[in-house]
Every structure is written in structure tokens, then in C-alpha cells.
Design a protein around this motif. Structure first.
Motif, PDB file in Angstrom:
ATOM      1  N   PHE A 129       0.744  -1.063  -0.201  1.00 35.81           N
ATOM      2  CA  PHE A 129       0.035  -0.060  -0.103  1.00 35.81           C
ATOM      3  C   PHE A 129       0.973   1.314  -0.008  1.00 35.81           C
ATOM      4  O   PHE A 129       0.829   2.000   1.057  1.00 35.81           O
ATOM      5  N   ASN A 130       1.681   1.484  -1.064  1.00 32.79           N
ATOM      6  CA  ASN A 130       2.463   2.612  -1.161  1.00 32.79           C
ATOM      7  C   ASN A 130       2.073   3.575  -2.401  1.00 32.79           C
ATOM      8  O   ASN A 130       2.903   4.251  -2.973  1.00 32.79           O
ATOM      9  N   SER A 131       0.756   3.608  -2.469  1.00 29.32           N
ATOM     10  CA  SER A 131       0.159   4.619  -3.634  1.00 29.32           C
ATOM     11  C   SER A 131      -0.226   5.810  -3.104  1.00 29.32           C
ATOM     12  O   SER A 131      -0.129   6.040  -1.905  1.00 29.32           O
ATOM     13  N   LYS A 132      -0.183   6.568  -3.752  1.00 36.18           N
ATOM     14  CA  LYS A 132      -0.765   8.128  -3.323  1.00 36.18           C
ATOM     15  C   LYS A 132      -2.348   8.035  -3.177  1.00 36.18           C
ATOM     16  O   LYS A 132      -2.860   8.995  -2.661  1.00 36.18           O
ATOM     17  N   LYS A 133      -2.858   7.248  -3.997  1.00 36.61           N
ATOM     18  CA  LYS A 133      -4.228   7.052  -3.909  1.00 36.61           C
ATOM     19  C   LYS A 133      -4.539   6.438  -2.707  1.00 36.61           C
ATOM     20  O   LYS A 133      -4.010   5.514  -2.132  1.00 36.61           O
ATOM     21  N   PRO A 134      -5.808   6.696  -2.127  1.00 37.70           N
ATOM     22  CA  PRO A 134      -6.086   6.092  -0.678  1.00 37.70           C
ATOM     23  C   PRO A 134      -6.602   4.593  -0.919  1.00 37.70           C
ATOM     24  O   PRO A 134      -7.248   4.194  -1.837  1.00 37.70           O
ATOM     25  N   ILE A 135      -6.240   3.729   0.112  1.00 34.99           N
ATOM     26  CA  ILE A 135      -6.679   2.753   0.096  1.00 34.99           C
ATOM     27  C   ILE A 135      -8.290   2.661   0.713  1.00 34.99           C
ATOM     28  O   ILE A 135      -8.542   3.516   1.204  1.00 34.99           O
ATOM     29  N   LEU A 136      -8.862   1.431   0.070  1.00 37.71           N
ATOM     30  CA  LEU A 136     -10.404   1.718   0.664  1.00 37.71           C
ATOM     31  C   LEU A 136     -10.597   0.373   1.448  1.00 37.71           C
ATOM     32  O   LEU A 136     -10.351  -0.613   1.479  1.00 37.71           O
ATOM     33  N   PHE A 137     -11.580   0.671   2.601  1.00 36.46           N
ATOM     34  CA  PHE A 137     -11.971  -0.202   3.419  1.00 36.46           C
ATOM     35  C   PHE A 137     -13.213   0.184   4.234  1.00 36.46           C
ATOM     36  O   PHE A 137     -13.602   1.562   4.058  1.00 36.46           O
ATOM     37  N   PRO A 138     -14.259  -0.819   4.511  1.00 37.64           N
ATOM     38  CA  PRO A 138     -15.334  -0.358   5.166  1.00 37.64           C
ATOM     39  C   PRO A 138     -15.277   0.732   6.234  1.00 37.64           C
ATOM     40  O   PRO A 138     -14.434   0.622   7.056  1.00 37.64           O
ATOM     41  N   ARG A 156       1.339   6.331   7.390  1.00 35.95           N
ATOM     42  CA  ARG A 156       0.933   7.575   6.606  1.00 35.95           C
ATOM     43  C   ARG A 156       0.396   7.126   5.393  1.00 35.95           C
ATOM     44  O   ARG A 156       0.804   7.503   4.329  1.00 35.95           O
ATOM     45  N   ILE A 157      -0.511   5.967   5.244  1.00 43.45           N
ATOM     46  CA  ILE A 157      -1.172   5.584   3.943  1.00 43.45           C
ATOM     47  C   ILE A 157      -2.421   6.303   3.831  1.00 43.45           C
ATOM     48  O   ILE A 157      -3.158   6.100   4.914  1.00 43.45           O
ATOM     49  N   PRO A 158      -2.708   6.915   2.796  1.00 40.21           N
ATOM     50  CA  PRO A 158      -3.822   7.613   2.701  1.00 40.21           C
ATOM     51  C   PRO A 158      -5.241   6.522   2.548  1.00 40.21           C
ATOM     52  O   PRO A 158      -4.867   5.599   1.967  1.00 40.21           O
ATOM     53  N   TYR A 159      -6.468   6.829   2.905  1.00 42.40           N
ATOM     54  CA  TYR A 159      -7.483   5.860   3.053  1.00 42.40           C
ATOM     55  C   TYR A 159      -8.719   6.439   3.189  1.00 42.40           C
ATOM     56  O   TYR A 159      -8.921   7.768   3.309  1.00 42.40           O
ATOM     57  N   GLU A 160      -9.958   5.727   2.607  1.00 45.62           N
ATOM     58  CA  GLU A 160     -10.971   6.124   2.607  1.00 45.62           C
ATOM     59  C   GLU A 160     -12.048   5.144   3.197  1.00 45.62           C
ATOM     60  O   GLU A 160     -11.655   3.892   2.822  1.00 45.62           O
ATOM     61  N   GLN A 161     -12.783   5.410   4.108  1.00 45.71           N
ATOM     62  CA  GLN A 161     -13.629   4.217   4.668  1.00 45.71           C
ATOM     63  C   GLN A 161     -14.910   4.609   3.994  1.00 45.71           C
ATOM     64  O   GLN A 161     -15.855   5.521   4.038  1.00 45.71           O
ATOM     65  N   LEU A 162     -15.523   3.553   3.340  1.00 44.22           N
ATOM     66  CA  LEU A 162     -16.701   3.312   2.788  1.00 44.22           C
ATOM     67  C   LEU A 162     -17.875   3.013   3.620  1.00 44.22           C
ATOM     68  O   LEU A 162     -17.702   1.674   4.097  1.00 44.22           O
ATOM     69  N   PRO A 163     -18.840   3.631   3.835  1.00 45.23           N
ATOM     70  CA  PRO A 163     -19.946   3.167   4.662  1.00 45.23           C
ATOM     71  C   PRO A 163     -20.504   1.951   4.176  1.00 45.23           C
ATOM     72  O   PRO A 163     -20.928   1.520   3.184  1.00 45.23           O
ATOM     73  N   LEU A 164     -20.921   1.088   5.108  1.00 44.53           N
ATOM     74  CA  LEU A 164     -21.750   0.068   5.073  1.00 44.53           C
ATOM     75  C   LEU A 164     -23.114   0.383   4.700  1.00 44.53           C
ATOM     76  O   LEU A 164     -23.527   1.320   5.184  1.00 44.53           O
ATOM     77  N   SER A 165     -24.008  -0.645   3.961  1.00 45.19           N
ATOM     78  CA  SER A 165     -25.274  -0.207   3.824  1.00 45.19           C
ATOM     79  C   SER A 165     -25.900  -0.219   5.110  1.00 45.19           C
ATOM     80  O   SER A 165     -25.537  -0.607   6.265  1.00 45.19           O
ATOM     81  N   ASP A 166     -27.392   0.009   4.976  1.00 40.91           N
ATOM     82  CA  ASP A 166     -28.381   0.118   6.297  1.00 40.91           C
ATOM     83  C   ASP A 166     -28.254  -1.155   7.157  1.00 40.91           C
ATOM     84  O   ASP A 166     -28.326  -1.393   8.389  1.00 40.91           O
ATOM     85  N   ASP A 167     -28.206  -2.427   6.360  1.00 39.67           N
ATOM     86  CA  ASP A 167     -28.169  -3.590   6.788  1.00 39.67           C
ATOM     87  C   ASP A 167     -26.753  -4.328   7.146  1.00 39.67           C
ATOM     88  O   ASP A 167     -26.516  -5.250   7.353  1.00 39.67           O
ATOM     89  N   PHE A 168     -25.823  -3.306   7.223  1.00 44.88           N
ATOM     90  CA  PHE A 168     -24.420  -3.574   7.582  1.00 44.88           C
ATOM     91  C   PHE A 168     -23.709  -4.649   6.514  1.00 44.88           C
ATOM     92  O   PHE A 168     -22.713  -5.155   6.590  1.00 44.88           O
ATOM     93  N   SER A 169     -24.218  -4.295   5.105  1.00 41.03           N
ATOM     94  CA  SER A 169     -23.453  -5.077   4.005  1.00 41.03           C
ATOM     95  C   SER A 169     -22.325  -4.109   3.434  1.00 41.03           C
ATOM     96  O   SER A 169     -22.629  -3.130   3.252  1.00 41.03           O
ATOM     97  N   ILE A 170     -21.337  -4.675   2.947  1.00 39.57           N
ATOM     98  CA  ILE A 170     -20.382  -4.201   2.206  1.00 39.57           C
ATOM     99  C   ILE A 170     -21.020  -3.841   0.645  1.00 39.57           C
ATOM    100  O   ILE A 170     -21.678  -5.189   0.210  1.00 39.57           O
ATOM    101  N   VAL A 171     -20.853  -2.758   0.040  1.00 38.34           N
ATOM    102  CA  VAL A 171     -21.685  -2.797  -1.288  1.00 38.34           C
ATOM    103  C   VAL A 171     -20.483  -2.713  -2.269  1.00 38.34           C
ATOM    104  O   VAL A 171     -19.513  -1.836  -2.358  1.00 38.34           O
ATOM    105  N   PRO A 172     -20.188  -3.823  -2.903  1.00 32.81           N
ATOM    106  CA  PRO A 172     -19.158  -3.903  -3.868  1.00 32.81           C
ATOM    107  C   PRO A 172     -19.103  -2.732  -5.063  1.00 32.81           C
ATOM    108  O   PRO A 172     -17.998  -2.284  -5.051  1.00 32.81           O
ATOM    109  N   SER A 173     -20.278  -2.199  -5.535  1.00 33.64           N
ATOM    110  CA  SER A 173     -19.879  -1.082  -6.301  1.00 33.64           C
ATOM    111  C   SER A 173     -19.253   0.187  -5.810  1.00 33.64           C
ATOM    112  O   SER A 173     -18.555   0.986  -6.555  1.00 33.64           O
TER     113      SER A 173
END
Lengths: 352, 352
Positions: free
Chosen positions: B97-106, B121-138
Motif C-alpha cells: 500500500f504505497n500509492s498516493k491514492k487512498p486505500i479503501l475499506f469499510p 501514513r497511507i491515505p485511506y477512505e472508509q466506505l459506509p456499510l449499507s443500512d443492513d451492514f453489508s459491504i456494497v461492491p460497487s
């Protein structure tokens, strides 16, 4: 090439010493202790309740931290433990060496310092040892991002007097100074008293040599509570539970047995001094090692050739092909008296 | 403030779950296995020659790597081992994980991902789970520096179907995708077959849950030989000898006993399904966990209050005060039948 390859941290990894599977070998290549760990370690294994392994260990490793603190008569807030001193040093590099200025260490030294610096993208400068393989304190007066050196140095075994270490520290009050004492128990003087005088000093030691637990992976650092806290913060952010339950118990038993520790280190020292006399008689030249190895140059044969011939006779020592200044030398770990007699006998009868 | 403080890597460390020293506690707070490790582990300890601890372990850990490869019927060049899956994941973050783009996780997930990213010092973005706590692939189709998620997810226990995982991988061919399967053995389907189809996928597992060796610290990764090589290069540059001799033997014995593994995971699953029924009857709401814990919301009491009341009765569960979306929930590890009966009985009689 795939895009993800661009994001890989590419490194030239450290090459560990050989671990021959043949048990007939006289293994003098990785500075292990020829004596077993303290008898208490055997008891730990006999009495250990295997069922407890289902539970996480204590992440603070209080039991072992307290035993080390007791042994060295310091407060436990001044002790940090890790999975071998390599783990401790890697954590120190990560935690404290984040300046844009280069960190400083000798050109001939423990071969992991530049590996860690390269891997962690830390700038560094390697300062040449003097002609007699001494670290020159005044070389370390320049601006830098941190200082690290072993004492005794590796692979020379040469000890720096404590006043010279203190001189380096005095001239480096703005950075962290790490004294790596992997081999200090074999006749060196520890810089430990300096951690109370200077809050920027870290002393690192290991259970792999004098405590005969290389196979258990235990190292530790001693420093002011402020530094230990920063180190623990990074460690808990990297891996909260590094020390396993059995190792915590085994290492605690080892550190508690001061008499056995003193007895076995004294034996290693005695054998080392005998080996020095014999090597001298056979024409080898070497620094006055205060460690559990001797870094010696043979008289009438190349180190490479002697290394190979010893190996063919099942005697393993260590040869470093670089830097060039040391490729005439062999690093010979101190084994039992019997093993060293076998080595000396081989060398007596040796003609290349 | 001293100058060296500017160079310190300052972090907010992860807070591990409580490890109560009182052994009367019903400990359902850190997802440990209620059953002991495989019987072979006890034998390892009885037969272990303590004297061998003076010698360094095999840095390549061939014995354990081969045993894991045999168990999963893959080539040993596809296996990497570390000191717990935390160590394995930390090494993966450092290596890939040595990119300047953020890594993604829930946003709701294993609470160590953002700790590692912050520390390294890795940039990251946390993607919200859906209302039923599912990871949304898209959500994971966007440009990024890498993807990591647990399956089943933590602390929800919710399983993502393999076709959705493959969908995420298909849309992320330019980065490394890590599937963290700490809990997969309790009814999940492993993404392991995908490592042969996609050379950018890493599957991570642990000995801490299904193999009841949390106290030994063993985790592993499975991926294409190219990725394993890069991972080993960084590992050898960080700490060559991470796995101690006893742990290598103990973990090898554990992984070789497939029958015991299947028997104990089946028992945990059975107890979990019974506990689900009981919790439902008592008005709790929860995801359909496929892990060794249930993430459940009590009906008529705040999670904080119930957490404290359980603790006062020596029943330890886990409560996460943040993020806010989950602070009404308790994470309850699956213990023995007896322990879960005690818990359910407490809840039946409970009035706040």
C-alpha cells in the motif's frame, strides 16, 4: 508489468546466516550461546498448561517487563520488549528516525541498520571506522537525524569505552542515540546508567546471546519512560500481541536466574580468551573482542578459502564478502571448549 | 519540547480488548476459541528439547509453511507466515500500500485498518456499510491504492458471498485486494480459489480463532508466489526471525490435525446457532453471523448499560463506543454451551 507493481516497497533483503540442518556441524556462524538456556526454562515447558494457548497473551507483557526491570534494578516504565532485538530496533527506527537529516552509523557494523533504513526510506550516512576498526566519536558531531551503533561493535567485537559513548551522546542532544548492546554481557560495560542522565538515549539488548534464547525471539530496550511510551504506541499500532504466552514465561524464567547467567557468560569469556591465545599463536590478527565471537584474519590464506575448507570439514563460521575492508576476515562464534579445540586442531593441521 | 520530539512517529494506538486476570470470568470479549488447541500441541511441549532454544529458528519457517500448504492443497510458494494475522496484515500494508491514492475499506470493520494506515501514513477512505451492514461492491469501483476487508466482516460477523468478492477483485485489477478471513472457518466460504485466478489477491487467515492458538501468535497469507516473494523480502528486511522454535512446532501440530479442527469449529457453529435463537427470543437484533461471535443489539436497554451489568456479573463482552452507528451493539464471542447458557440465563432474568 501490472500497475500494482508500482506501489510495492521493493527492498534488498538481509541474508541471515546459514542454519544447517545437519546436526553434526560445529556451528560457529551465528553467535549463538553454546550452553542451553537456564534450567527454569525447561520447567516452564513441563508445567505449561497448553489449554491457555487458546487465550491471547498479555499485550503489555507485564510479567517479563517486570522481571527485566528487577534484574537491572530500574523501573518497569523504562523497559520495552519485542520479538528479538531486531524487532525492537525496527520499532525504534520507525518511531524515532523520521527526520529529513541522515541517521548516522558506522560503515562496518551490524548489517541490518542499512537494511532497515532502506526499507523505511530513512536517509543515512555510514561513517568509516578508523584503521584499527574503532568508532571515532568526533565523526558523530555533525547534524543528523539520529545515531545508532552496537557496543561491542559487530562484526569486530570491539568495545568502545563508556566515556566515548557519553561524548557521542553529549554532542547529540537533539536526536535519539541508540546503543545496541547485543553482545555487552561478554565483558563490555553497559550504557544503561546513561538512560537516567540523558532522556534521548536508548539501550537495546537481546536474549539471543548471553541468555541462550535465540530460538525464542526476545529483545528489549531500556530508556526514559517518555521514549518507552512512544515506542509502545507504535508497537500497539503495528501488532498489539507480539509476545506469545510460552515465550513470556520462558524468558521470565531465564532472566530470573542471575547465577546461571553469570556462570555461562563467564565460561564463554574464558573460552574466548583461550581461543584468542591460540589464534594469535597461529598467526591470526584480530581486534580484542569483548563479545561472544572473534573477528579474525588468517595469516597465509584468503578468508574465502579458509571459510570453504572449514565448511567442508563441517565447521561453519561467517564470512562477509562486503564491505571490501573486511573480506579478509572470518567471524568465529565462541562455542564450547571442545568445539574450539576442534577448530584450533583443524587450523594447526591446515595447509592450503 | 526537545528537538527529537519533532521526529517521532506519533500515533493513536489501538486499544486491545481487556484480558482480565480473574479466571472466574466468562470471557466472551476477544473472540477466542472456547476449546483448547489440538492435542498434538500438548505433545509438542512435552517432547520439546529446551536446549534447542539456544539456536536461531529457521527464518523461512519451512515446516509450518509446508504444513499450511498441505492443509490447503496449494504450493508452499503461495504461503507466508507471521506473528499473528496482525503482523501479516501490517507487513501487507507496508509492502503493497504505497500509492498516493487512498486505500479503501469499510467504515465499520476491523478496527486496526485505520490504525495501520495512520501509522504508516497511507491515505485511506472508509466506505459506509449499507443500512443492513453489508459491504456494497460497487462502492469499491473507484480509483484507489488498494482494497482490504474482512470476510466475514468484523464486528458484524456478516458474510459476503464469493461472487461479490470476485466482483470487487474484477474491478480492482490494478491494485492489491486483501481478503481478511480471520473468521472464515466458522461457516464462511474462503476466497482462496481466487488466488489462482487473480495474481493481485491476498487471503489472510489466523491460528487465533478456529485453531485455538491466540496465545501463540500465528497468522498467514496465501497469494501468488510473486506477491509472497515481495512480502518475504520486506519481512526479511524488518525481522528475519519472527517465528520462534516452539511456536513453529506447536502451530505445525495444530494445522496437521484436520479432524480436531473440523470437530471444534462445528461445535462453535452449533453453539452459535443455538445462541442466535435464544437472543432472538429475548428480543435482540443482529446480523446472521458466520463467525465465532454475534453482534447483537438489546431490545430495551442501552448496550453500554448491559455491558456494564454483564461485567459486574463477571461476563465480559465487547462494546465499541465508536462509530456511533454501532454503539447500540454488543459483540458477544461464542463460548462453550455452558458459558452461553449462563449468559442467556442472565439475560432472561435481567431487568434494567
Amino acid at each position: 508489468m501490472r500497475d500494482w507493481e508500482n506501489n510495492i516497497r521493493k527492498v534488498v533483503p538481509y541474508t541471515p546466516g546459514e542454519q544447517p540442518k545437519n546436526t553434526c556441524v560445529i556451528k560457529l556462524n551465528t553467535n549463538e550461546n553454546p550452553y542451553p538456556p537456564a534450567p527454569g526454562v525447561k520447567e516452564v515447558l513441563s508445567n505449561f498448561n497448553t489449554d491457555d494457548l487458546r487465550l491471547y497473551p498479555d499485550p503489555r507483557v507485564d510479567k517479563l517487563v517486570n522481571a527485566i526491570a528487577d534484574f537491572y534494578k530500574i523501573d518497569s516504565s523504562k523497559v520495552f520488549v519485542g520479538v528479538g532485538s531486531d524487532d525492537v530496533l525496527a520499532m525504534i527506527f520507525m518511531t524515532f528516525f523520521n527526520s529529513k537529516k541522515p541517521i548516522l552509523f558506522p560503515d562496518i557494523t551490524y548489517s541490518f541498520y542499512d537494511v532497515w533504513a532502506d526499507m523505511l526510506r530513512i536517509p543515512y550516512e555510514q561513517l568509516p571506522l578508523s584503521d584499527d576498526f574503532s568508532i571515532v566519536p568526533s565523526d558523530y558531531y555533525k547534524a543528523n537525524g539520529g545515531v545508532v551503533f552496537p557496543n561491542p561493535n559487530a562484526p569486530t567485537g570491539k568495545l568502545m569505552p563508556l566515556d566515548e559513548i557519553e561524548d557521542i551522546i553529549k554532542h547529540n542532544q537533539d536526536v535519539i542515540v541508540v546503543v545496541d548492546e547485543a553482545y555487552v554481557d561478554f565483558g563490555g560495560e553497559s550504557a544503561l546508567p546513561l538512560i537516567d542522565k540523558y532522556d534521548n538515549v536508548i539501550v537495546v539488548q537481546t536474549f539471543s546471546k548471553s541468555r541462550a534464547l535465540a530460538g525464542s525471539r526476545v529483545g528489549f530496550a531500556m530508556a526514559s519512560p517518555v521514549l518507552i511510551k512512544y515506542l509502545n504506541d507504535v508497537k500497539y499500532s503495528f501488532n498489539s500481541y507480539t509476545m506469545d504466552r510460552i515465550t513470556i514465561e520462558a524468558a521470565t524464567a531465564a532472566v530470573k536466574d542471575r547465577a546461571y547467567f553469570e556462570e555461562t557468560t563467564a565460561k564463554v569469556i574464558k573460552t574466548r580468551e583461550w581461543t584468542k591465545k591460540e589464534l594469535k599463536r597461529l598467526g591470526f590478527t584480530f581486534c580484542d573482542s569483548k563479545s561472544n565471537f572473534i573477528f579474525a584474519k588468517p595469516a597465509n590464506v584468503s578468508a574465502t578459502k579458509l571459510f570453504e575448507d572449514l565448511k567442508a570439514d563441517n565447521i561453519f563460521v561467517r564470512h562477509f564478502s562486503s564491505p571490501e575492508r573486511i573480506n579478509d576476515y572470518l567471524r568465529i562464534s565462541i562455542g564450547t571448549d571442545e568445539q574450539m579445540h576442534t577448530l584450533i586442531k583443524f587450523l594447526e593441521n591446515y595447509s592450503c
